[in-house]
Enzyme design. Structure first.
Site, mmCIF file in Angstrom:
data_model
loop_
_atom_site.group_PDB
_atom_site.id
_atom_site.type_symbol
_atom_site.label_atom_id
_atom_site.label_comp_id
_atom_site.label_asym_id
_atom_site.label_seq_id
_atom_site.Cartn_x
_atom_site.Cartn_y
_atom_site.Cartn_z
ATOM 1 N N HIS A 130 -50.355 28.655 5.013
ATOM 2 C CA HIS A 130 -51.231 29.076 6.107
ATOM 3 C C HIS A 130 -52.503 28.230 6.138
ATOM 4 C CE1 HIS A 130 -48.747 32.396 7.490
ATOM 5 N NE2 HIS A 130 -48.459 32.609 6.216
ATOM 6 N N SER A 163 -37.338 26.500 5.747
ATOM 7 C CA SER A 163 -37.360 25.609 6.920
ATOM 8 C C SER A 163 -35.978 25.237 7.433
ATOM 9 C CB SER A 163 -38.141 24.321 6.621
ATOM 10 O OG SER A 163 -39.453 24.634 6.336
ATOM 11 N N SER A 164 -35.105 26.231 7.497
ATOM 12 C CA SER A 164 -33.774 25.940 8.036
ATOM 13 C C SER A 164 -33.857 25.567 9.520
ATOM 14 C CB SER A 164 -32.834 27.124 7.826
ATOM 15 O OG SER A 164 -33.405 28.313 8.344
ATOM 16 N N ASP A 202 -43.557 22.004 7.888
ATOM 17 C CA ASP A 202 -42.113 22.005 7.637
ATOM 18 C C ASP A 202 -41.480 20.718 8.158
ATOM 19 O OD1 ASP A 202 -42.900 24.553 7.025
ATOM 20 O OD2 ASP A 202 -41.812 25.525 8.655
ATOM 21 N N TYR A 254 -47.322 36.205 12.007
ATOM 22 C CA TYR A 254 -47.751 34.814 11.855
ATOM 23 C C TYR A 254 -48.743 34.455 12.966
ATOM 24 C CZ TYR A 254 -47.346 29.735 11.269
ATOM 25 O OH TYR A 254 -47.617 28.409 11.057
#
Ligand code: GLA
Length: 348
Positions: A23, A109-110, A151, A200
């Site tokens: 973050h 991070s797929s 990512d 988020y």
């Protein structure tokens, strides 16, 4: 479905695990991820005017035109395909297959890996930074979560044996060697991150609100933050400002092989994410506490957005036989499918 019989293109993009610095990316701070040896492969043949890709995960096929928005709302992983088509604007279609060695939705991070591999398979041909930015836009478009760029940059910049110190303002990536006597382990809690999207966005908005009072959080001091009158904004900003410092401390310590100091910074990062940023869960806390009591573990913390997902640990080799040990790996690449998979063509 067939990949057209003889696939001619293979593109691979790795997931990432973040050692420290969560973050911080969307306020222009620092983070220290590694590219994983696990990732997503898109294999197939360019041609035609549609993108038809099947997924080994759920045996479904996505079939979308390259030149106009789909007429019905796109759901599931097909959203990522639609978003990448919109961002790449490929000159021709593609028929192929997607497979992955990443756990889906585990905070590794797929979705960035899928978007980057697909963009490469669809013919994206440009510098890594441009590819990372394209995939970030695709993520915003696909799921509406205002993610930062960690990512995607980790996936395109991965380097064998190295962590990546990312400056999220200049977008420079500095490779930091990971010493041979350090093992990086991942513990997947299996806990769903279903609420991660809205929370988020809320955390990001809080950081932006704090920055309106104290200026860019990257440049703010802890004293600046303590002067914030709203207690929630104060805690959120305190996490970001202190986390940026921990990233710097950890990167320097990693470079000199001081794993104890890196580990301390990781434990402190977890406490800050738990108490100030409030993105941990009892399950994540339990795993981190258990790791803190395990001999040979230098440090551990939740990794990624939080609200479930994985814990990353830095330890002596063999300290965690039940966890998955991962080595920092190379970044995304495209190769002819029939050709050698090494060294491949990296984005320019
Ligand atoms: C998600 C986002 C990243 C980053 C992390 C938290 O992985 O995609 O941009 O903000 O959360 O560090």
């Amino acid at each position: 479905m067939s990949t057209g019989g003889s696939a001619t293109v293979r593109a691979f993009a790795p997931g990432r695990v973040n050692l420290i610095g969560d973050h911080t990316d969307y306020t222009g701070g620092w983070c220290l991820p590694i590219a994983l040896p696990w990732g997503t492969t898109v294999e197939g043949t360019p041609g035609g005017d549609r993108v038809r890709v099947s997924s080994g995960l759920d045996d479904t096929t996505t079939d979308l035109p390259i030149d106009r928005a789909p007429s019905t709302p796109v759901q599931g992983w097909a959203r990522h395909v639609a978003a990448v088509i919109a961002e790449v604007s490929p000159a021709q279609g593609f028929t192929g297959r997607i497979s992955t060695t990443l756990p889906i939705g585990a905070g590794l991070s797929s979705s960035a890996a899928l978007q980057i591999a697909l963009a490469l398979a669809l013919g994206f041909d440009g510098p890594p930074l441009e590819l990372a930015r394209l995939a970030q836009r695709a993520e915003h478009r696909a799921v509406g979560v205002p993610c930062g760029i960690m990512d995607q940059l980790a996936s395109v910049s991965g380097r064998h044996g190295h962590a990546l110190l990312i400056d999220c303002t200049s977008l420079e990536v500095l490779a930091v060697p990971v010493p041979d006597d350090a093992e990086i382990c991942i513990v997947d809690t299996g806990q769903s991150r279903a609420l991660a999207g809205s929370a988020y966005a809320e955390r990001r908005a809080a950081c932006e609100a704090a920055a309106e009072h104290v200026g860019p959080l990257r440049d703010a001091s802890l004293d600046d933050v303590e002067a914030l009158s709203d207690p929630t904004l104060r805690r959120r900003a305190r996490h970001v400002v202190s986390e940026n410092r921990r990233v710097m401390t950890a990167a320097k310590a990693l470079r000199r092989g001081d794993l104890a100091t890196v580990g301390e910074a990781m434990f402190a990062s977890h406490r800050s994410l738990r108490d100030d940023f409030e993105v941990s869960t009892p399950v994540l806390d339990e795993v981190v506490d258990a790791l803190a009591a395990t001999p040979g573990v230098y440090g551990a913390r939740l990794t990624g957005a939080g609200f479930g997902g994985c814990v990353v640990a830095l330890c002596e080799p063999g300290a965690l036989p039940a966890a998955a040990a991962v080595t920092p790996s190379r970044g995304a690449f495209r190769t002819p499918a029939a050709g050698p998979s090494e060294p491949g063509t990296r984005p320019r």
